[in-house]
Design a protein around this motif. Structure first.
Motif, mmCIF file in Angstrom:
data_model
loop_
_atom_site.group_PDB
_atom_site.id
_atom_site.type_symbol
_atom_site.label_atom_id
_atom_site.label_comp_id
_atom_site.label_asym_id
_atom_site.label_seq_id
_atom_site.Cartn_x
_atom_site.Cartn_y
_atom_site.Cartn_z
ATOM 1 N N SER A 1 -9.278 9.226 -4.570
ATOM 2 C CA SER A 1 -7.779 9.527 -4.610
ATOM 3 C C SER A 1 -7.307 10.311 -5.765
ATOM 4 O O SER A 1 -6.245 9.805 -5.981
ATOM 5 N N ASP B 1 -2.875 2.090 -4.599
ATOM 6 C CA ASP B 1 -3.191 3.640 -4.806
ATOM 7 C C ASP B 1 -1.678 3.956 -4.624
ATOM 8 O O ASP B 1 -1.466 5.191 -3.764
ATOM 9 N N ALA B 2 -0.683 3.855 -5.443
ATOM 10 C CA ALA B 2 0.429 4.250 -5.344
ATOM 11 C C ALA B 2 0.819 4.143 -7.168
ATOM 12 O O ALA B 2 0.654 3.372 -7.724
ATOM 13 N N LYS C 1 -6.208 1.924 -8.138
ATOM 14 C CA LYS C 1 -6.534 3.299 -7.824
ATOM 15 C C LYS C 1 -7.719 3.445 -6.989
ATOM 16 O O LYS C 1 -8.813 2.829 -7.495
ATOM 17 N N HIS D 1 -7.562 7.027 0.004
ATOM 18 C CA HIS D 1 -6.374 6.446 0.036
ATOM 19 C C HIS D 1 -6.015 5.436 0.977
ATOM 20 O O HIS D 1 -5.456 4.388 0.587
ATOM 21 N N TRP D 2 -6.996 5.291 1.942
ATOM 22 C CA TRP D 2 -6.918 4.429 2.971
ATOM 23 C C TRP D 2 -7.776 3.051 2.522
ATOM 24 O O TRP D 2 -8.641 3.036 3.211
ATOM 25 N N ARG E 1 -3.602 11.682 -6.574
ATOM 26 C CA ARG E 1 -2.284 10.918 -6.808
ATOM 27 C C ARG E 1 -2.343 10.257 -8.275
ATOM 28 O O ARG E 1 -1.356 9.462 -8.355
ATOM 29 N N HIS F 1 0.753 -1.176 0.159
ATOM 30 C CA HIS F 1 0.132 -0.073 0.041
ATOM 31 C C HIS F 1 1.022 1.167 -0.048
ATOM 32 O O HIS F 1 1.859 1.322 0.857
ATOM 33 N N SER F 2 0.606 2.011 -0.864
ATOM 34 C CA SER F 2 1.488 3.592 -1.007
ATOM 35 C C SER F 2 2.862 3.379 -1.083
ATOM 36 O O SER F 2 3.444 2.556 -1.819
#
Length: 394
Positions: free
Chosen positions: A329, A216-217, A325, A365-366, A332, A188-189
């Protein structure tokens, strides 16, 4: 900010392997007696399982006997200095994972997934989600890692520089130390870039397929939040300016909210505080951070600077990279990021690799907190495919 068969993925000779069959950590041991649930705490790692086998053993070199009872948590922890490991971790196992696979190599190694947290997080962020996966896929095991400078790994001194690459190498070394064979990497991230870096540092070609999930990165540029959203770099610097010890978690929450950080993030950050005075002295108790904020600041800067598009544009044979994605978010993800990933999807398919884009609706994002059910449905497809391909006996 802030988840192949034996010998599946091997790092270059000078690096630790990302796979070699499953065997016990040299500082730990097999489980002891159990009824319905077993839990072992190693000096730097914990093993959680729902296995019905009954075993007994001692932990070399201290020869401490460990026993587990139904729904009882073993809190014994040998001298950490004698058993210092690469990173702190927790290994969550499904009930069909056979304990004696640690020693008896005639039994196939259980399929393993590695779950990596984001900046200012810890392996505990994945705890509930990993246990849910273990219930749904009982022959799998899930390695939850505290990355360098985070959680219980903060007390394990690491040489700098504190970068995405050095963090990935830590995880490669841990996997080599535990002699695990990961088939799935979930990050994650910040952890997503770490997962990509692990693949980049591993030897090519890979002997077995590995599925990578980047949650989500993006592989390259990290875009700051919009007005009214939390900025990780600013959050880290604010925490670095706070006293190393505080009187209460609420004190930190109040300070962060006053500084215009969101209440949700403030409460989440406060979970990284640990009581620093004896429990019996409640009146004079204080709390301190469980992470190394200076190291984390360096790690986040590396996260912003690290470009791993190369591994996406030219995916190694046998690797399938999935990007997820979060719907809310948007800041980003730039249009150029999405276009480049979609282009990589087409190229990878032609080269027997794989790149795929996914959308998690109703989530910021979380992702594992905002929409755990949706994330579970998306990730489950990987474990079902891997299970059906290899079968229980691999």
């Amino acid at each position: 900010m802030a988840a192949p068969p034996p010998r599946a993925l091997a790092a270059e000779p000078r690096r630790a392997p990302l796979s070699v069959g499953l065997a016990p950590p040299r500082h730990g041991a097999r489980s002891a007696a159990s009824r319905s649930r077993q839990e072992i705490v190693y000096s730097r790692g914990r093993l959680v399982s729902t296995n019905f086998n009954s075993r007994s053993s001692a932990c070399p070199p201290c020869r401490c006997t460990q026993v587990a009872f139904a729904d009882t948590k073993i809190s014994y922890q040998p001298d950490a200095d004698k058993h210092a490991g690469v990173l702190a971790y927790e290994l969550v196992q499904g009930k069909l994972v056979q304990w004696n696979s640690f020693m008896d190599k005639s039994i196939p190694d259980p399929p393993t997934a590695v779950l990596l947290h984001g900046i200012l997080g810890s392996g505990k962020n994945w705890g509930s989600f990993a246990k849910r996966l273990a219930q749904e896929f009982p022959m799998w095991q899930f390695l939850l890692v505290d990355l360098r400078c985070h959680g219980d790994s903060a007390s394990i001194k690491k040489r700098g520089p504190h970068t995405v690459a050095s963090t990935a190498l830590d995880v490669l070394k841990l996997i080599g130390q535990l002699r695990l064979s990961p088939r799935v990497l979930v990050g994650h991230s910040f952890g997503g870039k770490v997962a990509l870096s692990m693949v980049e540092q591993a030897a090519k070609p890979l002997p077995r397929p590995v599925r990578v999930w980047v949650l989500d990165a993006t592989p390259g540029k990290v875009r700051a939040g919009l007005d009214g959203e939390d900025h990780p770099a600013e959050l880290i610097e604010f925490l670095r300016r706070m006293p190393r010890q505080v009187n209460s978690k609420q004190e930190v929450v109040d300070a962060l909210v006053k500084a215009k950080f969101s209440l949700d993030v403030a409460r989440w950050v406060a979970t990284n505080l640990r009581r620093s005075s004896p429990v019996g002295l409640r009146s004079s108790s204080s709390f301190s951070w469980i992470f190394d904020l200076n190291g984390i600041s360096e790690m986040y800067k590396s996260y912003e600077d690290t470009n791993l598009w190369g591994i996406v544009d030219d995916v190694p044979r046998g690797v399938h990279i999935n990007f997820l994605k979060a719907e809310r978010s948007l800041h980003r993800w730039a249009l150029e990021d999405l276009q480049r990933i979609h282009t990589a999807e087409e190229l990878a398919a032609d080269e027997a690799g794989g790149v795929e884009m996914h959308l998690l609706e109703d989530a910021g994002h979380w992702v594992h907190a905002d929409n755990p059910d949706g994330l579970f449905r998306i990730l489950s497809s990987t474990f079902r495919v891997e299970t059906s391909i290899r079968g229980v006996q691999d």
